[in-house]
Design an enzyme around this catalytic site. Sequence first.
Site, mmCIF file in Angstrom:
data_model
loop_
_atom_site.group_PDB
_atom_site.id
_atom_site.type_symbol
_atom_site.label_atom_id
_atom_site.label_comp_id
_atom_site.label_asym_id
_atom_site.label_seq_id
_atom_site.Cartn_x
_atom_site.Cartn_y
_atom_site.Cartn_z
ATOM 1 N N THR A 14 8.100 -13.686 0.560
ATOM 2 C CA THR A 14 8.600 -13.388 1.906
ATOM 3 C C THR A 14 7.670 -13.929 2.982
ATOM 4 O OG1 THR A 14 9.696 -11.387 1.102
ATOM 5 C CG2 THR A 14 9.284 -11.542 3.471
ATOM 6 N N VAL A 15 6.382 -13.619 2.893
ATOM 7 C CA VAL A 15 5.440 -14.033 3.934
ATOM 8 C C VAL A 15 5.173 -15.537 3.852
ATOM 9 C CG1 VAL A 15 3.129 -13.704 4.891
ATOM 10 C CG2 VAL A 15 4.387 -11.745 4.003
ATOM 11 N N GLU A 130 -5.859 -11.097 9.837
ATOM 12 C CA GLU A 130 -5.125 -10.243 10.776
ATOM 13 C C GLU A 130 -3.922 -9.559 10.135
ATOM 14 O OE1 GLU A 130 -4.553 -8.088 13.445
ATOM 15 O OE2 GLU A 130 -5.545 -9.678 14.560
ATOM 16 N N GLY A 135 0.805 -6.013 10.026
ATOM 17 C CA GLY A 135 1.831 -7.040 10.182
ATOM 18 C C GLY A 135 1.590 -7.897 11.406
ATOM 19 N N GLU A 191 8.813 -0.916 -1.597
ATOM 20 C CA GLU A 191 8.929 -1.582 -2.891
ATOM 21 C C GLU A 191 9.632 -0.661 -3.889
ATOM 22 O OE1 GLU A 191 8.005 -4.645 -3.362
ATOM 23 O OE2 GLU A 191 6.927 -4.957 -1.462
ATOM 24 N N ASP A 202 -2.047 2.635 0.482
ATOM 25 C CA ASP A 202 -1.875 1.469 1.344
ATOM 26 C C ASP A 202 -2.512 1.715 2.709
ATOM 27 O OD1 ASP A 202 -0.231 -1.151 2.035
ATOM 28 O OD2 ASP A 202 0.147 0.284 3.651
ATOM 29 N N LYS A 206 -5.910 -0.113 4.590
ATOM 30 C CA LYS A 206 -5.889 -0.654 5.948
ATOM 31 C C LYS A 206 -6.925 0.049 6.828
ATOM 32 C CE LYS A 206 -0.982 -1.859 5.635
ATOM 33 N NZ LYS A 206 0.383 -1.503 6.091
ATOM 34 N N GLY A 303 7.421 -7.111 7.729
ATOM 35 C CA GLY A 303 8.524 -8.024 7.962
ATOM 36 C C GLY A 303 8.085 -9.462 7.828
#
Length: 431
Positions: A14-15, A130, A135, A191, A202, A206, A303
């Site tokens: 996706t990314v 970043e 995101g 997921e 998660d 971060k 996203g």
Amino acid sequence: MKKVIHVGVLGLGTVGSGVIHILQERREKIFLDTGYEIRVKTVAVRDLEKERDVSIDGIVLTNNLDDITDDPDIDIIVEVMGGIKHAKQSIIKAFYNKKHVVTANKDLLASYSTELLQLAHENACDLYYEASVAGGVPILRGLIDGLASDHIRKIIGIINGTTNYILTKMSQNGWSYDQALKEAQNLGFAEADSSADVDGLDAARKLAILANLGFSMNISLDDIHVRGIRHVDKTDLKVAKKLGLTMKLVGKAEMSNSVISLSVAPTLLPNHHPLSSVNNEYNAVYVHGQAVGEVMFYGPGAGKLPTASAVVSDVISIVKNMNLDTNGYSLLKEPQSYILKQDQEIFSKYFIRILLKDERGILKKITECFMNQSISLKEIIELPLDDELVEIVIVTHRTSRYQFERTLRLLEDVAGTIKSYYCIEVEKENA
């Protein structure tokens, strides 16, 4: 003739496909910003035959990571394949081959950012990440550049879009946890195995990245007190709403004179608290600086295009550093020593919902458990369920984590009557 910077991409999910799309679509603007054409030369994929949702004309596909890390023509490597072992090996090899790296790999950076930044510095390379935290929200750039001269005291925010979506739907629509999770999975916000999200890991990764940069420390994941939302019930949110509170999974890092506290936990916020209105998959982070005061970063936490945009912005920053001959210095700082706050020093209000047998004198026994630990109670609500069971909701005044956890052990011993309980921290009035 245009000068060209060649990029190698590890991963075309996706990314990765988003990165290629943005580099292709914004080619002219990027040239005007940097003086270079940034061109993807090679992409590493698992399946060479798989159909792609992005144009790969002129791009070489390979299933050998070394084809990218060893290619002398490639200047910058974008790592978006995930995982730790192979990603770390490839990044290390890239630095030894004098290649700059952009990654979105929070799992890797939460544990190895200091080591990798040092290696990047030794090889006059940049490491940017970043997209690893929020995101498309430029929180790391804000810490590194916008607040470079300030002394950061506190970082607090919603840094996991999956859990924020789940809690939003449970609160606003009255959905069960399972129903909200399933919808998040259907929409691609969660997921199939959502354990890392719903159990708070998660967000903890971060938070470690944010605290490491904000406080200039080499913080371990083991330093973070972590609780997830797996056991949150829609009744918790319903009762909280009656009390003027909204639940969010909140990451919080605070520092005072090199003494720090770090936590990720479901937290009840007053409805007028600035984080209460951050809904669905959106993220928001408040940074408190000694000079600037309070600064908020807000936007989509995940996203394809928001995350890819952050990756490409990092690529552009590296190219600008190449023009200035300043590669290898941007994020490296000497780590400060720190001491973790003990549970006796960490204070909060608490919300606890207790399901128990409806016996004579049971409320008195419950309140005595709190009194035994010198915890005063702000609110007590008794909700009869049937002839045998009663639900008691309690909100405490501020007390230490140590006192509260001792009280929980006392509650468990109250005549064997407690069926279940769930406790949640209550954040103070502002961010």
